[in-house]
Write a protein that holds these residues in place. Structure first.
Motif, mmCIF file in Angstrom:
data_model
loop_
_atom_site.group_PDB
_atom_site.id
_atom_site.type_symbol
_atom_site.label_atom_id
_atom_site.label_comp_id
_atom_site.label_asym_id
_atom_site.label_seq_id
_atom_site.Cartn_x
_atom_site.Cartn_y
_atom_site.Cartn_z
ATOM 1 N N GLY A 5 -29.741 -28.332 -1.705
ATOM 2 C CA GLY A 5 -31.669 -28.422 -1.911
ATOM 3 C C GLY A 5 -32.232 -27.508 -2.383
ATOM 4 N N GLY A 6 -31.506 -26.089 -2.165
ATOM 5 C CA GLY A 6 -32.505 -24.879 -1.595
ATOM 6 C C GLY A 6 -32.817 -24.358 -1.039
ATOM 7 N N VAL A 7 -32.254 -25.570 -0.134
ATOM 8 C CA VAL A 7 -33.166 -24.869 1.391
ATOM 9 C C VAL A 7 -32.522 -23.914 2.183
ATOM 10 N N SER A 8 -31.131 -23.716 1.657
ATOM 11 C CA SER A 8 -30.431 -22.924 2.581
ATOM 12 C C SER A 8 -29.392 -21.880 1.427
ATOM 13 N N LYS A 9 -29.500 -20.544 1.617
ATOM 14 C CA LYS A 9 -28.888 -19.820 0.688
ATOM 15 C C LYS A 9 -27.440 -19.381 1.585
ATOM 16 N N LEU A 10 -26.231 -19.258 0.742
ATOM 17 C CA LEU A 10 -24.817 -19.042 1.253
ATOM 18 C C LEU A 10 -24.166 -17.794 0.752
ATOM 19 N N TYR A 11 -23.789 -17.056 1.693
ATOM 20 C CA TYR A 11 -23.091 -15.606 1.312
ATOM 21 C C TYR A 11 -22.338 -15.790 2.196
ATOM 22 N N ARG A 12 -21.201 -14.346 0.495
ATOM 23 C CA ARG A 12 -19.764 -13.962 0.721
ATOM 24 C C ARG A 12 -19.512 -12.983 -0.233
ATOM 25 N N LEU A 13 -20.078 -12.184 0.705
ATOM 26 C CA LEU A 13 -19.527 -10.591 0.004
ATOM 27 C C LEU A 13 -18.038 -10.490 0.195
ATOM 28 N N GLY A 14 -16.935 -10.860 0.872
ATOM 29 C CA GLY A 14 -15.967 -10.491 1.307
ATOM 30 C C GLY A 14 -15.703 -9.915 2.226
ATOM 31 N N ALA A 15 -14.006 -8.597 2.177
ATOM 32 C CA ALA A 15 -13.328 -8.309 3.447
ATOM 33 C C ALA A 15 -14.031 -7.049 2.968
ATOM 34 N N LEU A 16 -14.401 -6.270 3.948
ATOM 35 C CA LEU A 16 -13.963 -4.899 4.328
ATOM 36 C C LEU A 16 -13.361 -4.400 3.487
ATOM 37 N N SER A 17 -12.306 -4.893 4.136
ATOM 38 C CA SER A 17 -10.686 -3.904 4.330
ATOM 39 C C SER A 17 -9.941 -4.854 2.985
ATOM 40 N N ARG A 18 -8.977 -3.845 1.928
ATOM 41 C CA ARG A 18 -8.077 -4.677 1.005
ATOM 42 C C ARG A 18 -6.841 -4.097 1.510
ATOM 43 N N ALA A 19 -6.587 -5.599 2.372
ATOM 44 C CA ALA A 19 -5.240 -5.544 2.839
ATOM 45 C C ALA A 19 -4.184 -6.111 1.515
ATOM 46 N N THR A 20 -4.738 -6.615 0.994
ATOM 47 C CA THR A 20 -2.982 -7.920 -0.185
ATOM 48 C C THR A 20 -3.486 -6.418 -1.673
ATOM 49 N N SER A 21 -2.469 -6.817 -2.669
ATOM 50 C CA SER A 21 -2.702 -6.315 -4.062
ATOM 51 C C SER A 21 -2.967 -7.458 -4.722
ATOM 52 N N SER A 22 -3.356 -8.601 -4.504
ATOM 53 C CA SER A 22 -4.600 -9.457 -4.811
ATOM 54 C C SER A 22 -5.181 -8.989 -5.654
ATOM 55 N N VAL A 23 -5.036 -9.966 -6.692
ATOM 56 C CA VAL A 23 -6.684 -9.360 -8.201
ATOM 57 C C VAL A 23 -8.025 -9.357 -6.948
ATOM 58 N N ARG A 55 0.638 -0.757 0.057
ATOM 59 C CA ARG A 55 -0.613 -0.007 0.108
ATOM 60 C C ARG A 55 1.292 1.460 -0.019
ATOM 61 N N ILE A 56 0.462 2.440 -0.782
ATOM 62 C CA ILE A 56 0.977 3.358 -0.731
ATOM 63 C C ILE A 56 0.452 4.627 -0.648
ATOM 64 N N ASP A 57 -1.169 4.216 0.659
ATOM 65 C CA ASP A 57 -1.894 5.328 1.093
ATOM 66 C C ASP A 57 -1.854 5.045 2.393
ATOM 67 N N ASP A 58 -2.590 5.523 3.286
ATOM 68 C CA ASP A 58 -2.657 5.141 4.584
ATOM 69 C C ASP A 58 -4.117 4.523 5.399
ATOM 70 N N TYR A 59 -3.396 3.169 5.400
ATOM 71 C CA TYR A 59 -4.174 2.069 5.523
ATOM 72 C C TYR A 59 -5.083 2.034 5.950
ATOM 73 N N SER A 60 -4.568 2.175 8.077
ATOM 74 C CA SER A 60 -4.885 2.037 9.155
ATOM 75 C C SER A 60 -6.110 3.452 9.197
ATOM 76 N N GLN A 61 -6.019 4.455 8.044
ATOM 77 C CA GLN A 61 -7.208 5.681 7.842
ATOM 78 C C GLN A 61 -8.237 5.176 7.874
ATOM 79 N N ALA A 62 -7.647 4.996 6.284
ATOM 80 C CA ALA A 62 -8.597 3.794 4.947
ATOM 81 C C ALA A 62 -9.453 2.813 5.498
ATOM 82 N N ILE A 63 -8.974 2.011 6.553
ATOM 83 C CA ILE A 63 -9.861 1.250 6.689
ATOM 84 C C ILE A 63 -10.692 1.556 7.527
ATOM 85 N N LEU A 64 -10.686 2.943 8.999
ATOM 86 C CA LEU A 64 -10.879 3.455 9.583
ATOM 87 C C LEU A 64 -12.196 4.122 9.256
#
Length: 324
Positions: free
Chosen positions: A203-221, A20-29
């Motif tokens: 079989g459709g009885v349940s739903k699974l949700y995964r929207l991802g992290a609030l943070s962007r702590a890595t430079s992965s795609v 990161r080149i910005d202030d990550y600690s402030q960005a996540i706050l």
């Protein structure tokens, strides 16, 4: 109507990742503040965090911890959290009291949603939310109450915890092979920072949700290209609900990550193969008798021109260039 927010991993930290080149600690706050502001505007009844609130169990500076506390004080409703693998050392849940997350629990800014106090109910028991910490196998767990009209499981661990992004594995969640007697209606998972499409379970009885992290702590795609979102569930008196992805504003990746990090993680498959195949050859042909510059060493290597051009391109992204 009951309105709940579910927020992925925060990874609050007073030190910026090397990419990161910005202030990550402030960005996540700032993103956390944005969550609370949206919750106030949208009359959210409770906010539930999916673990990894902090990037490490302890050692956060007092100054930064006070900033975190100040932001949590602005929450317009009750906040709950489970425990992620980064929140405690070596998975020792019993040590939570001595951690940064434990401070938030003691201050009443977050309410624990785990063993011993593992559930919270809303709408006079019509909606049940149960929390499971990292390391707890949810593959065969049944809700603690079958009377609720809507039963929600929030977990920081999958039935089978392998690597990030390996969701193409049929046994990634063990949901396909081991069905609980009474499954939850909704499963909401943290830990994996990536976004995944909603899928049906059992079989459709349940739903699974995964929207991802609030943070962007890595430079992965998965961090640089995805939209940052949280999940809102608007729940009716009959237990039916509407899932609403809530967009969180973030700076573009180019303003947050170094060009070297972005280039490294966005390099073509061909470049990756080229570098991987040539690494041993490069090391074997290093001539340390050349003492002028890294480019003299590069020129002396007995490797293909294509490899040399690839290495030189990545050096230039770190502002290491040949003298004219």
């Amino acid at each position: 109507m009951l309105k709940l927010y579910f927020v992925g991993d925060l990874h609050l930290h007073d030190v910026s990742p090397s990419s990161r080149i910005d202030d990550y600690s402030q960005a996540i706050l700032d993103k956390l503040s944005q969550v609370f502001e949206k919750a106030k505007v949208n009359n959210i009844d409770a906010i539930i965090f999916e673990g990894d609130v902090f990037h490490k169990p302890s050692g956060i500076s007092v100054r930064y911890l006070n900033k975190v506390i100040d932001v949590f004080k602005t929450a317009p409703c009750d906040c709950y959290s489970i425990i992620g693998n980064h929140d405690v050392q070596y998975g020792r849940i019993d040590d939570i009291g001595g951690t940064s997350l434990g401070v938030l629990f003691k201050a009443g800014l977050l309410k624990p949603l785990f063993s011993g106090v593992s559930s919270v109910s809303f709408m006079n028991g019509k909606v049940l939310v149960e929390g499971f910490n990292y390391g707890e196998d949810i593959s065969t767990v049944c809700p603690c109450s079958n009377d609720a009209l809507l039963r929600i499981c929030v977990s920081h661990s999958y039935g089978e915890d392998i690597s990030f992004g390996a969701s193409d594995s049929s046994e990634y969640f063990k949901f396909n092979s081991m069905k609980p007697d009474v499954p939850f209606d909704v499963y909401i998972l943290g830990h994996d920072h990536s976004y995944h499409d909603t899928i049906d379970l059992y079989g459709g009885v349940s739903k699974l949700y995964r929207l991802g992290a609030l943070s962007r702590a890595t430079s992965s795609v998965t961090d640089t290209s995805r939209e940052v979102q949280i999940l809102e569930l608007d729940i009716n008196e009959d237990g039916s609900y509407i899932p609403i992805p809530v967009h969180i504003d973030v700076e573009p990746a180019e303003a947050c990550f170094s060009s070297l990090a972005l280039d490294k993680d966005m390099m073509s498959k061909r470049d990756r193969e080229l570098i991987n195949k040539s690494l041993e050859e490069v090391l074997a042909n290093l001539d340390f008798s050349v003492k002028s510059s890294i480019f003299d060493i590069l020129d002396s290597m007995k490797v293909s021109d294509e490899v040399k051009r690839t290495v030189e391109r990545y050096l230039s992204n770190a502002f290491i260039v040949r003298k004219q």
